[in-house]
Design a protein around this motif. Structure first.
Motif, mmCIF file in Angstrom:
data_model
loop_
_atom_site.group_PDB
_atom_site.id
_atom_site.type_symbol
_atom_site.label_atom_id
_atom_site.label_comp_id
_atom_site.label_asym_id
_atom_site.label_seq_id
_atom_site.Cartn_x
_atom_site.Cartn_y
_atom_site.Cartn_z
ATOM 1 N N THR A 82 0.728 -1.261 -0.032
ATOM 2 C CA THR A 82 0.015 -0.064 0.067
ATOM 3 C C THR A 82 1.156 1.405 -0.035
ATOM 4 N N LYS A 83 0.870 2.109 -1.406
ATOM 5 C CA LYS A 83 1.249 3.164 -1.150
ATOM 6 C C LYS A 83 0.597 4.455 -0.208
ATOM 7 N N VAL A 84 1.813 5.285 0.467
ATOM 8 C CA VAL A 84 1.005 6.114 1.586
ATOM 9 C C VAL A 84 1.501 7.469 0.533
ATOM 10 N N VAL A 85 0.963 8.812 0.939
ATOM 11 C CA VAL A 85 1.892 10.102 0.956
ATOM 12 C C VAL A 85 1.040 10.651 2.009
ATOM 13 N N ASP A 86 1.582 11.122 2.337
ATOM 14 C CA ASP A 86 1.460 11.457 4.150
ATOM 15 C C ASP A 86 2.437 13.128 4.320
ATOM 16 N N CYS A 87 1.488 14.483 4.256
ATOM 17 C CA CYS A 87 1.868 15.755 4.440
ATOM 18 C C CYS A 87 1.348 16.296 5.677
ATOM 19 N N ASP A 88 2.699 17.082 6.408
ATOM 20 C CA ASP A 88 2.208 17.612 7.739
ATOM 21 C C ASP A 88 2.538 19.053 7.888
ATOM 22 N N TRP A 89 2.278 20.038 7.984
ATOM 23 C CA TRP A 89 2.775 20.978 8.056
ATOM 24 C C TRP A 89 1.764 21.964 9.254
ATOM 25 N N TYR A 90 2.642 24.037 9.771
ATOM 26 C CA TYR A 90 1.787 24.304 10.325
ATOM 27 C C TYR A 90 1.949 25.482 10.427
ATOM 28 N N VAL A 91 1.158 26.822 10.294
ATOM 29 C CA VAL A 91 1.195 27.629 10.476
ATOM 30 C C VAL A 91 1.000 28.585 11.294
ATOM 31 N N ASP A 92 2.053 29.531 11.661
ATOM 32 C CA ASP A 92 1.785 30.667 12.879
ATOM 33 C C ASP A 92 1.054 31.818 12.115
ATOM 34 N N VAL A 93 -0.065 31.482 13.116
ATOM 35 C CA VAL A 93 -1.320 32.888 12.413
ATOM 36 C C VAL A 93 -0.765 34.079 13.807
ATOM 37 N N TYR A 94 -1.041 35.306 13.223
ATOM 38 C CA TYR A 94 -0.278 36.317 14.122
ATOM 39 C C TYR A 94 -2.389 37.294 14.111
ATOM 40 N N LEU A 95 -2.233 37.236 15.063
ATOM 41 C CA LEU A 95 -3.836 38.162 15.412
ATOM 42 C C LEU A 95 -3.590 39.080 16.643
ATOM 43 N N PRO A 96 -4.799 40.567 15.737
ATOM 44 C CA PRO A 96 -4.371 41.461 16.937
ATOM 45 C C PRO A 96 -4.875 41.317 18.507
ATOM 46 N N PHE A 97 -4.180 42.277 18.712
ATOM 47 C CA PHE A 97 -4.103 42.224 20.322
ATOM 48 C C PHE A 97 -3.348 40.557 20.997
ATOM 49 N N GLU A 98 -3.591 39.210 20.209
ATOM 50 C CA GLU A 98 -2.800 38.523 20.690
ATOM 51 C C GLU A 98 -1.635 37.821 19.631
ATOM 52 N N ASN A 99 -0.308 37.124 21.121
ATOM 53 C CA ASN A 99 1.497 36.790 20.612
ATOM 54 C C ASN A 99 0.583 36.564 18.723
ATOM 55 N N GLY A 100 0.017 34.697 18.880
ATOM 56 C CA GLY A 100 0.209 33.917 17.716
ATOM 57 C C GLY A 100 -0.727 33.133 17.863
ATOM 58 N N ARG A 101 -0.966 31.927 16.950
ATOM 59 C CA ARG A 101 -1.550 30.887 17.045
ATOM 60 C C ARG A 101 -0.907 29.636 15.992
ATOM 61 N N ARG A 102 -0.523 28.637 17.029
ATOM 62 C CA ARG A 102 0.251 27.824 15.767
ATOM 63 C C ARG A 102 -0.863 26.795 15.443
ATOM 64 N N VAL A 103 -0.970 26.845 14.015
ATOM 65 C CA VAL A 103 -1.929 25.619 13.417
ATOM 66 C C VAL A 103 -1.191 24.324 12.658
ATOM 67 N N LYS A 104 -2.231 23.604 13.167
ATOM 68 C CA LYS A 104 -1.495 22.452 12.803
ATOM 69 C C LYS A 104 -1.678 21.636 11.351
ATOM 70 N N PHE A 105 -2.010 21.069 10.314
ATOM 71 C CA PHE A 105 -2.697 20.928 9.725
ATOM 72 C C PHE A 105 -1.609 18.861 8.879
ATOM 73 N N LYS A 106 -2.910 17.796 8.205
ATOM 74 C CA LYS A 106 -2.125 16.157 7.932
ATOM 75 C C LYS A 106 -2.787 16.595 7.121
ATOM 76 N N VAL A 107 -2.442 15.830 5.833
ATOM 77 C CA VAL A 107 -3.377 15.379 5.353
ATOM 78 C C VAL A 107 -2.026 14.041 4.776
ATOM 79 N N ALA A 108 -3.387 13.120 4.394
ATOM 80 C CA ALA A 108 -2.506 11.802 4.030
ATOM 81 C C ALA A 108 -3.841 10.842 3.572
ATOM 82 N N TYR A 109 -3.249 10.102 2.727
ATOM 83 C CA TYR A 109 -3.963 9.277 1.546
ATOM 84 C C TYR A 109 -2.537 8.088 1.273
#
Length: 121
Positions: A82-109
């Protein structure tokens, strides 16, 4: 103004703010589901080199964000060829009045040899 009207206006403003700051990254995750599915089916039908090319081409054609690169995706074989491709990454989103948030994503098929449809992992 009535209380309910104020609440609805605040909820609409909060929703619009969420869409402005987080929406583009979730749209990219949605696009990556098609990209990864296409890459794993190409690997299942041909070979890994063509799958890497397909991944890179589909990322360019679907105009995913520049912060996403093919190097963030892992290609590996699971049990039963079985072949698997797995991509994962994160993004740092900077909001006003806040230091920021890290949002993680993962897509695998995954796809069996010569499969017609990829399955989500």
């Amino acid at each position: 103004m009535k209380f309910l009207t104020v609440v609805l206006i605040l909820a609409a403003a909060a929703g619009a703010g969420w869409c402005y700051y987080f929406g583009p990254y979730y749209i990219d995750e949605y696009k990556m589901q098609d990209v990864v599915g296409s890459a794993v089916l190409t690997w299942s039908a041909y070979d890994e080199a063509k799958a890497h090319i397909e991944l890179k081409d589909q990322m360019r054609l679907r105009t995913v964000g520049d912060y996403l690169t093919p190097e963030q995706c892992t290609f590996y074989e699971d049990v039963g060829e079985t072949k698997v491709v797995d991509c994962d990454w994160y993004v740092d989103v900077y909001l006003p009045f806040e230091n920021g948030r890290r949002v993680k994503f993962k897509v695998a098929y995954a796809a069996e040899p010569n499969a017609k449809k990829a399955t989500k992992r």
